[in-house]
Design an enzyme around this catalytic site. Structure first.
Site, mmCIF file in Angstrom:
data_model
loop_
_atom_site.group_PDB
_atom_site.id
_atom_site.type_symbol
_atom_site.label_atom_id
_atom_site.label_comp_id
_atom_site.label_asym_id
_atom_site.label_seq_id
_atom_site.Cartn_x
_atom_site.Cartn_y
_atom_site.Cartn_z
ATOM 1 N N THR A 120 53.573 92.642 22.824
ATOM 2 C CA THR A 120 53.354 91.526 23.748
ATOM 3 C C THR A 120 54.126 90.282 23.324
ATOM 4 O O THR A 120 54.394 90.081 22.135
ATOM 5 C CB THR A 120 51.843 91.202 23.792
ATOM 6 O OG1 THR A 120 51.655 89.998 24.521
ATOM 7 C CG2 THR A 120 51.264 91.000 22.398
ATOM 8 N N ASP A 121 54.408 89.421 24.301
ATOM 9 C CA ASP A 121 55.050 88.135 23.979
ATOM 10 C C ASP A 121 54.095 87.201 23.239
ATOM 11 O O ASP A 121 54.528 86.202 22.651
ATOM 12 C CB ASP A 121 55.583 87.454 25.247
ATOM 13 C CG ASP A 121 54.516 87.169 26.302
ATOM 14 O OD1 ASP A 121 53.349 87.559 26.104
ATOM 15 O OD2 ASP A 121 54.866 86.550 27.331
ATOM 16 N N GLU A 122 52.785 87.519 23.255
ATOM 17 C CA GLU A 122 51.820 86.615 22.617
ATOM 18 C C GLU A 122 51.999 86.538 21.103
ATOM 19 O O GLU A 122 51.470 85.622 20.466
ATOM 20 C CB GLU A 122 50.382 87.027 22.956
ATOM 21 C CG GLU A 122 50.097 86.932 24.436
ATOM 22 C CD GLU A 122 48.624 86.963 24.798
ATOM 23 O OE1 GLU A 122 47.760 86.761 23.925
ATOM 24 O OE2 GLU A 122 48.335 87.184 25.980
ATOM 25 N N TYR A 147 43.567 88.753 19.014
ATOM 26 C CA TYR A 147 44.348 89.794 19.702
ATOM 27 C C TYR A 147 45.819 89.710 19.299
ATOM 28 O O TYR A 147 46.413 90.692 18.826
ATOM 29 C CB TYR A 147 44.212 89.662 21.230
ATOM 30 C CG TYR A 147 45.292 90.400 21.988
ATOM 31 C CD1 TYR A 147 45.391 91.794 21.937
ATOM 32 C CD2 TYR A 147 46.252 89.712 22.747
ATOM 33 C CE1 TYR A 147 46.395 92.476 22.615
ATOM 34 C CE2 TYR A 147 47.250 90.386 23.434
ATOM 35 C CZ TYR A 147 47.323 91.769 23.358
ATOM 36 O OH TYR A 147 48.329 92.441 24.020
ATOM 37 N N LYS A 151 48.345 92.304 17.188
ATOM 38 C CA LYS A 151 49.585 92.865 17.751
ATOM 39 C C LYS A 151 50.772 92.481 16.862
ATOM 40 O O LYS A 151 51.679 93.282 16.629
ATOM 41 C CB LYS A 151 49.800 92.384 19.191
ATOM 42 C CG LYS A 151 48.812 92.938 20.200
ATOM 43 C CD LYS A 151 48.861 94.455 20.363
ATOM 44 C CE LYS A 151 50.136 94.949 21.000
ATOM 45 N NZ LYS A 151 50.065 96.419 21.291
#
Ligand code: NAD
Ligand code: DAU
Length: 331
Positions: A120-122, A147, A151
């Site tokens: 993810t970009d997060e 989260y 990741k």
């Protein structure tokens, strides 16, 4: 190609499996999915005769070893994915996202199997609300939530296994997906199904936060390209230039569903709420010649609304429980 798809009964994974069955008749697909609250066999019902579904945990080393040993490539989607759940109870995120990815890495290392890790970009944290900058492959990792921290940890494990053990892996970091089969806990499906069940949509804070929306089919076409033509060890950012603030998206939903644009509730903001995500996907476009097909967000959103209208049987049984949990959290 014998393909093992972890998390293939979730939102993006199920769309990936549908596309594989539709467009890649040469692919022999096995899904490994724990069928948590976020995974559902119904999402694979129309392709049930074409794929093998194994119910199991991606952190189960013996099971993962056996399934990886039977595969030519693994596409690893399985994860706990909802930021609000991570804030309330982080432990499952450590187990599925970190130990789960470690378990997959050890199995592909033993068997010499190709891995694509979906992320993810997060992991990059967030950007200034009014800035023009975007995430690139060299943006430093700076995750904000439990989260995104898990990741980020999983991405780091993949990078280390490539460098230290020569594992044949690629990573992709994608922005916010929308489309069919997304769980009703997530922003867009929550608001659509709130309207469809006579509830008022809920906006966190002032709704100024910006997300970079991409249709799930465009994400998955990029995953296929990276799997087949990506450079081992590389990270690819996937995004479709779809930046929008939450308030605008919510107003679009309301308008497309024939409601007054102000017919929603403001609810307390998310802790540590990331301000803005934006992806620079130039390398993916130039090197692998990827381009999104769903370039009109409102059209994609209208089709998604139609899908939730037509598939109430898929989401109806989850809705009351999801809203009860939100109510307990004051949202
Ligand atoms: P999802 O929550 O809809 O689905 C996750 C799936 O993984 C579910 O089917 C669930 O049962 C399964 N799963 C969870 N823990 C498991 C475990 N321990 N063992 C086996 N299966 C397990 O998630 P999604 O939105 O489809 O996301 C899929 C992947 O894509 C995730 O890795 C996520 O981080 C990444 N991603 C998502 C987005 C997005 O906007 N949704 C964007 C970028 C990247
Ligand atoms: O950027 C990719 C990420 O996108 C993925 O890695 C995550 O798995 C996925 O869940 C998503 O994370 P977000 O936190 O951005 O998505 P979510 O749908 O939870 O929320 C989108 C935005 O909408 C966010 O700014 C919070 C806000 N929101 C969310 C809900 C559920 C609301 O305003 N109201 C809501 O009811």
């Amino acid at each position: 190609m014998r393909l093992l798809v972890t998390g293939g009964a979730g939102f993006i994974g199920a769309n990936f499996v549908h596309a594989a069955v539709r467009e890649r008749p040469d692919a022999d697909v096995t899904v490994l999915d724990a069928l948590t609250y976020a995974g559902s066999r119904e999402s694979l019902a129309t392709v049930a005769a074409d794929v093998r579904v194994v119910e199991g945990d991606v952190a189960d080393a013996a099971l993962v070893d056996r399934l990886v040993g039977e595969a030519d490539a693994v596409v690893h989607f399985a994860a706990e994915t909802h930021v609000d759940n991570a804030l309330a109870e982080p432990e499952p995120f450590l187990r599925s996202n970190v130990i789960g990815t470690f378990t997959v890495l050890e199995a592909v290392r033993r068997h010499g199997v190709r891995l694509h890790h979906v992320s993810t970009d997060e992991v990059y944290g967030d950007l200034e609300l009014d800035g023009q900058d975007r995430f690139t492959e060299s943006t430093p990792y700076n995750p904000s939530s439990p989260y995104s921290a898990t990741k980020a940890a999983s991405d780091m494990l993949v990078r280390a296994w490539v460098r230290s053990y020569g594992v044949a892996a690629t990573i992709s970091n994608c922005s916010n997906n929308y489309g069919p089969f997304q769980h009703v806990e997530k922003f867009i499906p929550r608001q659509i199904t709130n309207v469809l069940t006579g509830r008022r949509p809920k906006l966190y804070g002032a709704g100024t936060n910006v997300r970079d929306w991409i249709h799930v089919e465009d994400h998955n076409r990029a995953v296929w390209l990276v799997l087949e033509r990506g450079t081992i060890g590389r990270t690819y950012l996937i995004g479709a230039d779809g930046e929008r603030d939450n308030l605008s998206v919510l107003k679009d939903v309301l308008r497309l569903m024939g409601r007054d644009e102000d017919d929603f509730d403001h609810v307390p903001d998310r802790a540590g709420h990331d301000a803005r995500y934006a992806i620079d996907s130039t390398p993916l476009r130039e090197e692998l010649h990827w381009a999104p097909k769903h370039t009109d967000f409102e059209t994609g959103l209208a089709e998604t609304i139609d899908w939730y209208r037509a598939n109430e049987s898929w989401w109806r049984s989850m809705k009351d429980g999801v809203e009860a949990t939100y109510a307990e959290r004051g949202r």
